[in-house]
Motif scaffolding. Structure first.
Motif, short mmCIF file in Angstrom:
data_model
loop_
_atom_site.label_atom_id
_atom_site.label_comp_id
_atom_site.label_asym_id
_atom_site.label_seq_id
_atom_site.Cartn_x
_atom_site.Cartn_y
_atom_site.Cartn_z
N ARG A 181 0.98 -1.20 -0.02
CA ARG A 181 0.00 0.08 0.06
C ARG A 181 0.75 1.15 0.02
O ARG A 181 0.40 2.35 0.19
CB ARG A 181 -1.01 -0.17 1.35
CG ARG A 181 -2.04 -1.20 1.20
CD ARG A 181 -3.05 -0.49 0.26
NE ARG A 181 -3.94 0.62 0.90
CZ ARG A 181 -3.90 1.82 0.36
NH1 ARG A 181 -2.79 2.00 -0.76
NH2 ARG A 181 -4.68 2.95 0.66
N CYS A 182 2.36 1.05 -0.06
CA CYS A 182 3.04 2.20 0.02
C CYS A 182 3.88 2.57 -1.06
O CYS A 182 5.21 3.01 -0.88
CB CYS A 182 3.94 2.08 1.31
SG CYS A 182 2.92 2.04 2.94
N ALA A 202 4.70 10.33 0.69
CA ALA A 202 5.00 9.54 2.27
C ALA A 202 3.80 9.01 2.26
O ALA A 202 2.55 9.33 2.04
CB ALA A 202 5.34 10.54 3.03
N HIS A 203 3.96 7.56 2.89
CA HIS A 203 2.91 6.71 3.18
C HIS A 203 2.89 6.28 4.57
O HIS A 203 3.98 6.18 4.83
CB HIS A 203 2.84 5.63 2.61
CG HIS A 203 2.18 5.67 0.96
ND1 HIS A 203 1.04 5.81 0.65
CD2 HIS A 203 2.97 5.76 -0.23
CE1 HIS A 203 0.93 5.85 -0.93
NE2 HIS A 203 2.02 6.04 -1.23
N PHE A 204 1.98 6.31 5.36
CA PHE A 204 1.91 5.73 6.61
C PHE A 204 0.71 4.60 6.54
O PHE A 204 -0.61 5.08 6.37
CB PHE A 204 1.61 6.65 7.82
CG PHE A 204 1.74 6.07 9.21
CD1 PHE A 204 2.81 5.52 9.66
CD2 PHE A 204 0.41 5.97 9.64
CE1 PHE A 204 2.75 4.80 11.06
CE2 PHE A 204 0.27 5.22 10.95
CZ PHE A 204 1.56 4.83 11.67
N HIS A 205 0.65 3.48 7.34
CA HIS A 205 -0.26 2.57 7.34
C HIS A 205 -0.27 1.67 8.63
O HIS A 205 0.73 1.32 9.06
CB HIS A 205 -0.10 1.33 6.04
CG HIS A 205 -1.47 0.71 6.11
ND1 HIS A 205 -2.60 1.09 5.22
CD2 HIS A 205 -1.80 -0.45 6.61
CE1 HIS A 205 -3.28 0.10 5.33
NE2 HIS A 205 -3.04 -0.74 6.13
N ALA A 206 -1.63 1.81 9.29
CA ALA A 206 -1.57 1.21 10.60
C ALA A 206 -2.42 0.13 10.13
O ALA A 206 -3.58 0.18 10.08
CB ALA A 206 -2.32 2.06 11.47
N LEU A 207 -2.15 -1.25 10.39
CA LEU A 207 -2.61 -2.46 10.03
C LEU A 207 -3.41 -2.87 11.36
O LEU A 207 -2.69 -3.15 12.41
CB LEU A 207 -1.64 -3.57 9.73
CG LEU A 207 -2.19 -4.90 9.11
CD1 LEU A 207 -2.88 -4.40 7.68
CD2 LEU A 207 -1.05 -6.00 9.02
N LEU A 208 -4.84 -3.07 11.26
CA LEU A 208 -5.53 -3.01 12.46
C LEU A 208 -6.34 -4.25 12.04
O LEU A 208 -6.83 -4.55 11.17
CB LEU A 208 -6.52 -1.76 12.78
CG LEU A 208 -5.70 -0.52 12.97
CD1 LEU A 208 -6.61 0.50 13.24
CD2 LEU A 208 -4.60 -0.54 14.27
N SER A 209 -6.68 -4.95 13.20
CA SER A 209 -7.62 -6.08 13.08
C SER A 209 -9.16 -5.53 13.20
O SER A 209 -9.13 -4.59 13.42
CB SER A 209 -7.36 -7.19 14.41
OG SER A 209 -7.80 -6.52 15.57
N SER A 210 -9.85 -6.57 12.59
CA SER A 210 -11.40 -6.08 12.28
C SER A 210 -12.15 -7.11 13.14
O SER A 210 -11.92 -8.35 12.73
CB SER A 210 -11.77 -5.88 10.88
OG SER A 210 -13.10 -5.52 10.88
N PRO A 211 -13.09 -6.82 13.77
CA PRO A 211 -13.48 -5.69 14.40
C PRO A 211 -12.75 -4.93 15.28
O PRO A 211 -12.16 -5.71 16.22
CB PRO A 211 -14.99 -5.76 15.03
CG PRO A 211 -15.09 -7.16 15.59
CD PRO A 211 -14.14 -7.86 14.74
#
Length: 619
Positions: free
Chosen positions: A246-247, A310-319
């Motif tokens: 994604r970056c 610039a990219h920043f991604h926070a990979l979070l679980s769902s829900p």
């Protein structure tokens, strides 16, 4: 005979050319097959930062606005003077490592990476104060290893000079040894009195790989040689690949700089194996923090049509549960309000699901403090002080959009930056007639509150604290809090100057940001990236406004004197002062012509939160 010699010479030349070509192809193939940092480091790497190609990054930086700025005929002598003074001020570095600053910075030629690697448990000792003096407690500590990959190419000789100088300066209790792993020679160092003081490295074909754990380096050496057997690398980590995919650039360009962090794994690695720390780690799921799977991002310099991305991604679980349930951005309008002037330095607006966030806060707080604790312990106390119902009158009245503007108050001081915050309300008339008067009545008991009117805008202002007497030569700006309402917004500012800017736009005496050409360029780029999707937030900035602040401070003789006071103990400021005193700064227009606006946007995705920022290229 001559004919035969000529033919023989031709055949020989062809054979030599073929051999040279095959040799070059073999060398290129060998270079192409060399594993990269993501393939070298293990799958469960805790943290990682990598420059894909340092030489290429230097070239790209030269094509960026910063690079062009440094090459401007009016500015290049200043930068040269500054850099030369900086090199001279770090002369002690050369005594320590055998290289000056310029030589040290020229070493990286290709890939460069640092990584924090998971390691086995090791014993440790903690001392704490007890009732009868110091008490020694044995604990189990996790000891992550720090590893580095440095492709120095032809500059590897400089690395060897530095390593030789470091070896000569090592204390006597640091043992040196060598170990061969196939064709590699591992140089190992171990303090016989301190188990934690150790490191090792090997060099192969212009690449140095080092590690704070010599045993770990031996494993990395096997991976480097391709003899490690089954090996799960960071490149096999699905979280890592998901984030880095994604970056990339807008046209798929690889980032020059990338990073990755597994925050929970770091917490577990650095936590001592005690009953308390074990209990704390066991509580992470209750707070929902186990849903933070990984963080990562990238920096791309001088891609097509941009100065940088610039990219920043926070990979979070769902829900998202518990604390992560507080993160509730929502899609919505991000067009600048009609009263936002185009003279501002930056603009950002955010849409947020405040109702869901309040529910999550209440559930989390009551879970640990008891039933209805948030109302009785927090809201009731605030309500008594402000004489309002904070939950009903304010929080439940929030529409969910927050806007922030930044500008710079003149004359310039070190804290000239001034902000305006605007909160959109569902019922602004209720806020204006029932909430603000009560709050300002409480404030009036502590500071003098005055009401002002500038055209269509009416607002109240006060200075925090009592008896403030700002002096004319005061080095910092004294804040002046202004509160008012505009359309559906409750507006706060920390200076009357910024409130005046907003009022001028509202009254039609200043141009609107919404109509500004530079903002339209940023808005169009954001729309192209979103591809008809709505985002939760956008940002817009004009870097020349921020840079002009520092420019004016640098020209101010009073600030020169303050800089002189700290320069004796700081090599950076000493070099900066020398450059400013020997070379006169050109007009600011020389600098501003290289600076272009920038922007960004926030997306709430199924995999987490993604923020992309960029700056345009000034041709």
């Amino acid at each position: 005979m001559p004919r035969f010699s000529c033919r023989q010479a031709i055949v020989t030349a062809i054979m030599l050319a073929s051999a040279t070509l095959l040799s070059c192809q073999a060398a290129n193939a060998q270079e192409a097959t060399r594993i990269t940092a993501p393939q070298l480091f293990p799958e469960k790497t805790l943290a990682y930062v990598r420059v894909d190609d340092v030489a290429k990054l230097r070239e790209d930086l030269a094509r960026s606005s910063i690079g062009k700025l440094g090459k401007d005929p009016n500015l290049e002598p200043i930068f040269s003077e500054f850099y030369g003074s900086l090199v001279n001020s770090t002369a002690n570095m050369q005594e320590a490592i055998g290289l000056n600053l310029d030589e040290l910075l020229s070493i990286p030629r290709g890939e460069f990476a640092l990584a924090l690697l998971p390691s086995d448990q090791s014993s440790g000792r903690v001392e704490r104060n007890g009732k009868e003096g110091r008490e020694s407690v044995s604990v189990q500590l996790n000891a992550p290893a720090l590893a580095m990959l440095l492709d120095a190419g032809d500059e590897i000789s400089s690395v060897q000079v530095m390593l030789k100088r470091i070896e000569e300066s090592l204390p006597a209790d640091m043992e040196q040894s060598e170990k061969n792993v196939d064709s590699l020679t591992l140089h190992r160092y171990q303090n016989v009195n301190r188990q934690d003081q150790r490191f090792a490295y090997f060099i192969d074909k212009g690449v140095m790989i080092a590690c704070s754990d010599p045993d770990y380096l031996e494993q990395l050496a096997s991976v480097w040689l391709g003899t490690a057997g089954e090996w799960s690398s960071l490149a096999d980590n699905r979280r890592f690949t998901s984030i880095l995919s994604r970056c990339v650039g807008t046209q798929g360009e690889r980032p020059q700089v990338s990073f990755y962090v597994d925050p929970l794994a770091i917490v577990r690695q650095f936590s001592p194996k005690t009953a308390t720390s074990t209990a704390v780690i066991a509580m992470l799921p209750a707070f929902g923090l186990d849903g933070i799977q990984a963080l990562g991002g990238s920096w791309i310099v001088a891609p097509p049509d941009f100065d940088s991305i610039a990219h920043f991604h926070a990979l979070l679980s769902s829900p998202r549960r518990s604390i992560l349930g507080l993160l509730r951005p929502k899609s919505g309008s991000t067009s600048p309000e009609k009263w936002v002037p185009d003279t501002i330095a930056s603009y950002s607006t955010l849409n947020w699901d405040t109702a869901s966030t309040l529910t999550a806060v209440e559930q989390l707080y009551n879970q640990f403090r008891g039933e209805d604790a948030l109302n009785t312990e927090v809201f009731a106390r605030v309500n008594g002080q402000l004489k309002i119902d904070l939950r009903k009158d304010v929080i439940e009245n929030l529409e969910g959009r927050l806007t922030m503007l930044q500008g710079f108050v003149r004359p310039v001081t070190i804290n000239s930056g001034s902000n305006v915050y605007a909160i959109r309300m569902k019922n602004i008339d209720y806020i204006k007639n029932n909430v603000l008067p009560k709050v300002l009545e409480v404030v009036a008991g502590r500071s003098e509150v005055t009401e002002e009117r500038i055209g269509k805008l009416t607002f109240s202002s006060f200075k925090p604290g009592r008896g403030a007497n700002p002096q004319a030569d005061r080095p910092i700006r004294q804040p002046e809090i202004c509160v008012g309402t505009i359309d559906d917004y409750l507006v706060f500012a920390d200076s009357r100057y910024m409130m005046q800017q907003v009022a001028d736009c509202l009254n039609g005496n200043a141009s609107r940001l919404l109509d500004a050409l530079e903002f339209q360029l940023i808005s169009d780029r954001i729309a192209a990236q979103l591809q008809n999707k709505e985002c939760s937030a956008i940002s817009y900035s004009r870097p020349e406004e921020s840079l002009q602040l520092f420019y004016e401070l640098a020209r101010d003789p009073k600030n020169r004197e303050r800089l002189r006071q700290v320069a004796d103990s700081n090599g950076f400021f000493k070099a900066l002062l020398a450059a400013l005193e020997k070379r006169e700064l050109p007009p600011f227009s020389v600098i501003s012509k290289y600076l272009a606006p920038g922007g960004g946007f926030l997306l709430d995705e199924e995999t987490g939160l993604h923020y992309m920022s960029f700056s345009l290229r000034r041709e």
